[in-house]
Design a protein around this motif. Structure first.
Motif, PDB file in Angstrom:
ATOM      1  N   ARG A   4     -15.255  14.450  42.744  1.00 64.88           N
ATOM      2  CA  ARG A   4     -15.426  14.803  41.330  1.00 64.88           C
ATOM      3  C   ARG A   4     -16.519  15.848  41.152  1.00 64.88           C
ATOM      4  O   ARG A   4     -16.367  16.801  40.372  1.00 64.88           O
ATOM      5  CB  ARG A   4     -15.766  13.542  40.537  1.00 64.88           C
TER       6      ARG A   4
ATOM      7  N   LEU B 288     -15.056   9.428  46.161  1.00 69.83           N
ATOM      8  CA  LEU B 288     -14.593   9.791  44.818  1.00 69.83           C
ATOM      9  C   LEU B 288     -15.639  10.620  44.083  1.00 69.83           C
ATOM     10  O   LEU B 288     -15.312  11.658  43.477  1.00 69.83           O
ATOM     11  CB  LEU B 288     -14.269   8.517  44.028  1.00 69.83           C
TER      12      LEU B 288
ATOM     13  N   PHE C 239      -9.563   3.500  43.047  1.00 69.82           N
ATOM     14  CA  PHE C 239     -10.116   4.848  43.125  1.00 69.82           C
ATOM     15  C   PHE C 239      -9.761   5.581  44.422  1.00 69.82           C
ATOM     16  O   PHE C 239      -9.845   6.812  44.469  1.00 69.82           O
ATOM     17  CB  PHE C 239     -11.642   4.803  42.983  1.00 69.82           C
ATOM     18  N   THR C 240      -9.401   4.851  45.463  1.00 72.96           N
ATOM     19  CA  THR C 240      -9.056   5.520  46.722  1.00 72.96           C
ATOM     20  C   THR C 240      -7.628   5.277  47.156  1.00 72.96           C
ATOM     21  O   THR C 240      -7.107   6.024  47.980  1.00 72.96           O
ATOM     22  CB  THR C 240     -10.006   5.053  47.842  1.00 72.96           C
TER      23      THR C 240
END
Length: 787
Positions: free
Chosen positions: A475, A471, A260-261
């Protein structure tokens, strides 16, 4: 009659009218309420399905049943053939709390019916001469029902008082039992009498190995090899699963971060999340495995339920200690980082702590159940106490010598102090007191360390997940949620979890050192249920409800205030002062209503606040006169609005703009940029000059003196032309230039104009004087001397 015969239709109408009249007169009144049974009665009967008669029998049965239960409980307290342990006293206390709830419910129901029937009686009124027998009968029935209701209310109050009295007796027994335990003194282990008593307990000690007889309970050491090997198997299996579970969560953490990063976590990074998750999973595994083994090998057969449930209840904590301690103290863990010397110094502590927690729980349960001879039990507890404290001192010494731990010397001194006190207590025969010290030391230290680990892990999780730039933050930013809001949610979530952990720690402190999950859960529940003091229910449950009400009210009042200020007020002709007054009054009224709602939720009534009102009366009489005076003055200012926000006022030599009006004080903005806070009472008791109260317009005036030899008409026209060309004065009403005086020394011309704001008067006057001087000089008019 002949006329009726000649008119059949008229005869028919008269006949129908006569029949209708007779039928109405023969029936009871249609206005009679249900249950009147042919009479105009206000009192409902059992046949109506409502009213006092439908519930009185049920309430009386509840009172009788509760009184019988109280008699049984009181009889159990007065038994001399058995010793009441803490578990029994706790069970009796729970039953008394239930009876207290029943008594309160009976009083509430009966009081509601009392209000209704009292209203009925007020409708009928007092007895007067010449009233009908029906009214007399109704009044008699209502008085009888009211008497019955009052009797039920009285019985409910007596039941509550009896329950409170028995509860105090239970609490006294518990306190006496605990104090007797701590002050219990037996023969010192250094004397021969102690060992003589131990030898005399040989037959009783042999009974602890006895099997169950006639479907009864077995001795506490019955089938001990199977229990011992089962415990060893459960501990070994959990220890074998601890490190794989930790590495599984550690690898999952790295994969989640990389996916995710895009970042790659280093091998030696510090993270408490996998450690905490490993401890939680191992705790669940240890509990499940123990339940399976105990059922397969029937380890609970013949055991006391308290004994069996106590072992099952402590298994999750032992599993958590192994699941979190083994990875945390290993050489390859992320927790130790560069401080591998600490891990080597604490090697084996996880095993020792988990075993000590299990043994402590077993000893406490055996003590509650009186399932072991006293002298033998005290000897085992003394050995356990000395062993625990010696190992604790040894661990602190290793930390002090091999690491740079700052708290190790202080803890080392505390360990030595506990060891000295316990050794002295054991030597003097106070073995129970020494064991209680060890129990509390283990309970507080283990619970504090475990809860601190969970707190650190939760803080790390929220800081990673909800931080700015995370994240979830990115979002949610696409949906219009600011990243700071996401970070605030993370901080609040971490704070809520920490509050919950503090509550659990408080429950452990109140559970007599027990670390069993069911016992701690019961204590947490009791904290939320709370207790009643002077009719007010004090509990965490009520506190949470009140906090939620305050939070919702804060945002709701703020949202409505913004709607008034930004949406409604711009569509009206209200000035800024009126808008501010409306907003202030709305906020105060809304918060007063919220406060009353919170007090109602907390069960606080006017009767409960009697002492508060009395204290306020004394305070007002001695030292709060000024505060109350300012408060009343603030209400008057907001209501009558002699000054408003934005007004230019002068009070006692202070001149400035009103910036804010509250119920206690008013803020005035001065010319130098500072703010003067003035008590509201000053505006009521002192003279106040309000330059903008009547209108926003103000007058600017100036005088000019010309020589008596100058042409006055020319000067007047020149000055008037200058005034009409100025942009900083109003032309409607038009400005004016008039001759105000003629003397030997000169002719005085008065210039006047209207300006839009009183705050511009000084600047406009100065500008007019400068322009007047310029115009007169350009016109060649000589200035004179003012008279």
């Amino acid at each position: 009659m002949s006329a009726l015969k000649r008119q059949p239709a008229l005869t028919l109408i008269y006949g129908l009218f006569l029949i209708l009249a007779l039928s109405i007169s023969s029936k009871p009144s249609l206005a009679a309420p249900p249950g009147s049974a042919g009479s105009n009665t206000l009192v409902p009967t059992a046949a109506d399905g409502y009213g006092w008669t439908t519930v009185s029998a049920t309430l009386n049965r509840q009172i009788t049943s509760a009184q019988n239960r109280l008699k049984y409980i009181y009889g159990q307290l007065n038994r001399t053939d058995i010793a009441l342990g803490n578990e029994t006293l706790s069970s009796l206390s729970d039953q008394i709390d239930e009876i207290s709830g029943i008594a309160q419910s009976i009083q509430t129901q009966a009081a509601s019916y009392q209000t209704v029937y009292q209203s009925y009686l007020e409708i009928i009124g007092a007895k007067v001469d010449g009233e009908s027998a029906t009214i007399v009968s109704q009044r008699s029935r209502l008085e009888a029902v009211l008497q019955d209701i009052k009797s039920t209310v009285t019985q409910g109050k007596l039941l509550g008082l009896q329950a409170k009295q028995v509860q105090l007796e239970v609490q006294r027994r518990g306190t006496v039992s605990q104090q007797a335990l701590l002050s219990e003194r037996i023969a010192s282990p250094l004397s021969l009498g102690f060992w003589r008593d131990l030898a005399d307990e040989g037959p009783d000690l042999a009974l602890t190995f006895a099997p169950p007889v006639n479907n009864g309970y077995a001795g506490v050491l019955y089938n001990w090899p199977a229990t011992l090997f089962s415990l060893i198997g459960v501990f070994v299996l959990t220890a074998l699963l601890a490190r794989p579970t930790f590495w599984l969560f550690r690898q999952a953490e790295g994969n989640i971060v990389r996916r995710f990063t895009g970042d790659v976590l280093p091998e030696n990074h510090i993270s408490f999340i996998p450690v905490a998750l490993s401890g939680l999973i191992c705790g669940i595994i240890m509990f499940v495995v123990w339940e399976i083994i105990s059922n397969v090998f029937s380890l609970d057969v013949g055991r006391s339920p308290v004994f069996a449930h106590g072992i099952a209840g402590i298994m999750p904590l032992c599993g958590f200690i192994l699941g979190a301690g083994l990875p945390a103290l290993s050489r390859a863990t992320a927790v130790d980082g560069a401080a591998q010397r600490s891990a080597r110094a604490l090697w084996g502590v996880d095993w020792c702590v988990s075993i000590f927690v299990l043994l402590q729980t077993l000893f406490v349960i055996v003590g509650f159940e009186n399932a072991f001879p006293v002298t033998a039990r005290r000897l085992i507890e003394a050995i356990f106490t000395l062993l625990v404290e010696i190992l604790f001192v040894w661990m602190c010494k290793r930390l002090t010598q091999r690491t740079d731990a700052r708290l190790a010397p202080a803890i080392y001194g505390i360990g030595w102090l506990l060891l000295v006190i316990s050794s002295a207590a054991i030597a003097l025969g106070y073995l129970a007191f020494a064991f209680a010290l060890a129990v509390w030391a283990i309970a507080l230290s283990v619970s504090f360390a475990s809860l601190m680990l969970l707190s650190i892990a939760m803080k790390e999780f929220t800081s990673r997940t909800f931080s700015v730039g995370s994240l979830i933050s990115r979002r949610l930013s696409h949906l219009g949620v600011h990243s700071n809001r996401v970070a605030q949610f993370g901080v609040l979530l971490s704070g809520i979890v920490n509050i919950g952990l503090i509550i659990i720690f408080a429950a452990i402190c109140l559970s007599d050192g027990s670390l069993c999950i069911p016992v701690v859960a019961d204590r947490v529940q009791s904290l939320f249920v709370g207790q009643t003091i002077n009719g007010v229910q004090f509990s965490l449950n009520t506190a949470v409800y009140c906090i939620i009400i305050l939070i919702i009210a804060y945002y709701a009042i703020g949202a409505f205030t913004q709607w008034l200020e930004r949406r409604l007020f711009p569509t009206t002709n209200l000035d800024i002062g009126a808008r501010t007054s409306i907003l202030n009054i709305f906020n105060y009224v809304a918060w007063i209503a919220v406060l009353l709602l919170v007090l109602s939720e907390a069960g606080v009534t006017v009767k409960n606040l009697t002492w508060v009102v009395s204290a306020l009366s004394v305070g007002i009489g001695f030292g709060l006169q000024a505060i109350v005076q300012n408060f009343v003055s603030g209400v008057i200012l907001l209501a009558e609005r002699p000054i408003r926000v934005g007004d230019l006022i002068e009070l006692g030599g202070i001149k400035g703009d009103v910036k804010r009006i509250s119920v206690r004080s008013t803020e005035i903005g001065l010319g130098d940029g500072s703010t003067m806070i003035v008590p509201n009472s000053q505006f009521i008791t002192s003279a106040v000059r309000n330059a903008t109260l009547g209108t926003s317009l103000s007058a600017a005036s100036a005088t000019v003196t010309i020589s008596p030899r100058a042409d006055a008409t020319k000067a007047q026209l020149a000055l008037m032309d200058m005034m009409t060309k100025r942009q900083d004065i109003l032309q409607n009403p038009p400005p004016g230039v008039a001759i105000s005086a003629i003397t030997e020394t000169g002719i005085t011309l008065a210039l006047s104009a209207k300006v839009s704001s009183v705050r511009d008067v000084g600047g406009v006057t100065n500008a007019i004087m400068l322009d007047a001087y310029r115009v007169l000089q350009e016109a060649g008019l000589e200035l004179g001397k003012p008279s």
